[in-house]
Design a protein around this motif. Structure first.
Motif, short mmCIF file in Angstrom:
data_model
loop_
_atom_site.label_atom_id
_atom_site.label_comp_id
_atom_site.label_asym_id
_atom_site.label_seq_id
_atom_site.Cartn_x
_atom_site.Cartn_y
_atom_site.Cartn_z
N SER A 303 -34.00 82.64 4.90
CA SER A 303 -33.65 83.93 4.30
C SER A 303 -33.17 84.91 5.35
O SER A 303 -32.56 85.94 5.03
N GLU A 304 -33.44 84.58 6.62
CA GLU A 304 -33.12 85.49 7.73
C GLU A 304 -32.08 84.92 8.69
O GLU A 304 -31.29 85.66 9.26
N ALA A 305 -32.10 83.61 8.88
CA ALA A 305 -31.21 82.98 9.87
C ALA A 305 -30.59 81.75 9.26
O ALA A 305 -31.26 81.02 8.52
N PRO A 306 -29.32 81.46 9.54
CA PRO A 306 -28.68 80.27 8.98
C PRO A 306 -29.30 79.00 9.54
O PRO A 306 -29.80 78.97 10.66
N PRO A 308 -29.44 75.26 11.16
CA PRO A 308 -28.60 74.53 12.12
C PRO A 308 -27.58 73.63 11.43
O PRO A 308 -26.57 73.27 12.00
N MET A 309 -27.85 73.26 10.18
CA MET A 309 -26.92 72.42 9.42
C MET A 309 -25.98 73.29 8.58
O MET A 309 -25.36 72.81 7.63
N ASP A 310 -25.88 74.56 8.90
CA ASP A 310 -24.97 75.49 8.24
C ASP A 310 -25.28 75.69 6.76
O ASP A 310 -24.40 76.03 5.96
N ALA A 311 -26.54 75.48 6.37
CA ALA A 311 -26.93 75.84 5.01
C ALA A 311 -26.85 77.35 4.87
O ALA A 311 -27.22 78.09 5.78
N PRO A 312 -26.34 77.86 3.76
CA PRO A 312 -26.17 79.30 3.61
C PRO A 312 -27.49 80.04 3.53
O PRO A 312 -28.52 79.46 3.16
N LEU A 313 -27.47 81.30 3.90
CA LEU A 313 -28.65 82.14 3.72
C LEU A 313 -28.99 82.21 2.24
O LEU A 313 -28.12 82.43 1.40
N THR A 314 -30.24 82.00 1.92
CA THR A 314 -30.70 82.08 0.53
C THR A 314 -31.97 82.91 0.52
O THR A 314 -33.00 82.49 1.06
N GLU A 315 -31.92 84.08 -0.07
CA GLU A 315 -33.07 84.98 -0.08
C GLU A 315 -34.17 84.43 -0.98
O GLU A 315 -33.97 84.15 -2.17
N VAL A 316 -35.34 84.22 -0.40
CA VAL A 316 -36.52 83.77 -1.13
C VAL A 316 -37.65 84.73 -0.83
O VAL A 316 -38.00 84.93 0.34
#
Length: 423
Positions: A303-306, A308-316
């Motif tokens: 939720s704060e940092a992307p 390493p596999m470039d998964a998008p930020l997702t707020e939880v």
């Protein structure tokens, strides 16, 4: 090195073993309920969580798959038994997987096997078999007595092109590949290519371990073992299995961690979300009675940092994470399992750490400790914290990224588990 006393294996009648040797169990995407498998006397002694083929933290063979190649993989079982079977998964395959032949043997060194220990694996007594796309399969029983913490080598030859392969990305162990059919080779000469992932192999089961005695460690990289010494079996589930065996009470401890996994978010590279994969990775494991859940640090951190596999930020939010934990608890209890919650370890100084992420971690940990939702709690937050800063990993346990433990840290995690809480 850990001293482990030799376990006296449980006996099994010749009639029972002959019955089990006569057949196998095949499952489609809907795997059999634990009670149906346990009724036949099987208990999982090693397992891993299947993942979709794709790139990951280290190079792997999953996207290209295999053709006219032999794969050899070494795993260490946690509990012993008098007979064994192997489970293979094609759950993320887009086509049927044709296995020309497969073997199991006791491990010698590297890709070599111990003389006289080779056994051919069959399904319905046939050495060649096919696993449907989206399916899983268990071999027939093989009379190969194993003790707690023994290592076995599983080898299979894939003659026809497989297409992309179901695999587990972070094995923390070496898998071997050879061109041509080398399933029965006793030495390692042909196996010149290596990988740090497991392919198709999803479980090893035994007859003889106490039923409903197994423990599933369910989680992310903290369970998968990132940061531990490669090929040393120092992940925390390994250390817990060693601890129980050394105390004279060996029992199965299964590692169902996926590095980067989240409780609430699916990822093509980092695994299905925990609430979705729980039935397959936990409830379908034969002989299991308890699950330890350590999940959520990636939901908070990503939720704060992307990734390493470039998964998008997702707020939880903390509330969403707690609700998902409640879902896991409901699933576990519906499956008849005792369910233990582990607090999220410190992460100050890591890429995941911000004031907001620390507030979420504290809120989730407070709920795990005080809500009474879990049957028991393993307080890893306290067990791994620095004596001078409770928000930071103890430097003696830090692998270097301020998030993942080293070998000593994983050992401390195992020792934070009260054996009495395991049921």
């Amino acid at each position: 090195m850990h001293f482990v006393p030799r376990r006296t294996l449980l006996s099994i009648s010749a009639l029972t073993l002959a019955t089990l040797l006569a057949g196998s169990e095949v499952a489609s995407a809907a795997t059999p309920a634990p009670a149906a498998v346990t009724a036949r006397g099987w208990s999982a002694t090693w397992s891993t969580s299947p993942q979709r083929p794709g790139p990951n933290y280290t190079p792997n063979w999953s996207e290209q798959g295999f053709a006219n190649q032999t794969i050899r993989q070494v795993v260490r079982v946690s509990a012993g038994g008098v007979a064994v079977r192997v489970r293979l998964s094609n759950v993320y395959g887009s086509a049927p997987l044709k296995v020309t032949g497969a073997t199991i043997a006791r491990t010698a060194n590297g890709a070599a096997i111990r003389p006289g220990s080779l056994r051919h694996l069959t399904v319905n007594r046939a050495r060649s078999f096919t696993i449907p796309a989206g399916g899983e399969l268990a071999s027939d029983a093989v009379p190969l007595p194993l003790g707690a913490l023994d290592s076995v080598t599983v080898t299979f030859y894939l003659a026809a092109p497989t297409g992309p392969a179901t695999y587990h990305a972070q094995a923390m162990a070496t898998s071997y590949r050879a061109t041509g059919d080398h399933r029965a080779d006793g030495n390692a000469a042909a196996f010149g290519e290596t990988s740090q992932s497991w392919y198709y192999l999803s479980g090893v089961d035994v007859i003889g371990a106490p039923r409903r005695d197994g423990v599933v460690a369910f989680g992310d990289s903290l369970t998968d073992g990132y940061g531990a010494t490669f090929e040393a079996d120092n992940r925390y589930p390994d250390e817990l299995a060693e601890r129980l065996a050394a105390a004279g009470r060996p029992r199965a401890v299964l590692n169902q961690g996926i590095s980067g996994n989240r409780v609430t978010v699916d990822s093509a590279w980092l695994g299905d979300k925990a609430t979705s994969r729980f039935r397959r990775d936990v409830l379908s494991q034969p002989g299991v009675g308890t699950v330890v859940i350590l999940e959520g640090i990636n939901d908070i951190g990503m939720s704060e940092a992307p990734s390493p596999m470039d998964a998008p930020l997702t707020e939880v939010s903390a509330g969403e994470l707690i609700a998902a934990h409640r879902d896991l608890i409901r699933q576990a209890r519906a499956g008849g399992l005792r369910v233990i919650g582990a607090t999220l370890p410190p992460m100050k100084g890591s890429r995941y750490y911000t004031a907001r992420s620390e507030i979420k971690r504290d809120e989730v940990n407070a709920w795990i400790r005080t809500s009474g939702a879990y049957d028991a709690v393993v307080d890893l937050d306290h067990a791994l914290a620095s004596p001078t800063d409770g928000d930071q990993l103890n430097p003696a346990f830090d692998s270097g990224d301020h998030l993942h433990p080293n070998d000593a840290g994983y050992r401390a995690m195992a020792h934070a588990v009260d054996p009495a809480d395991l049921g």
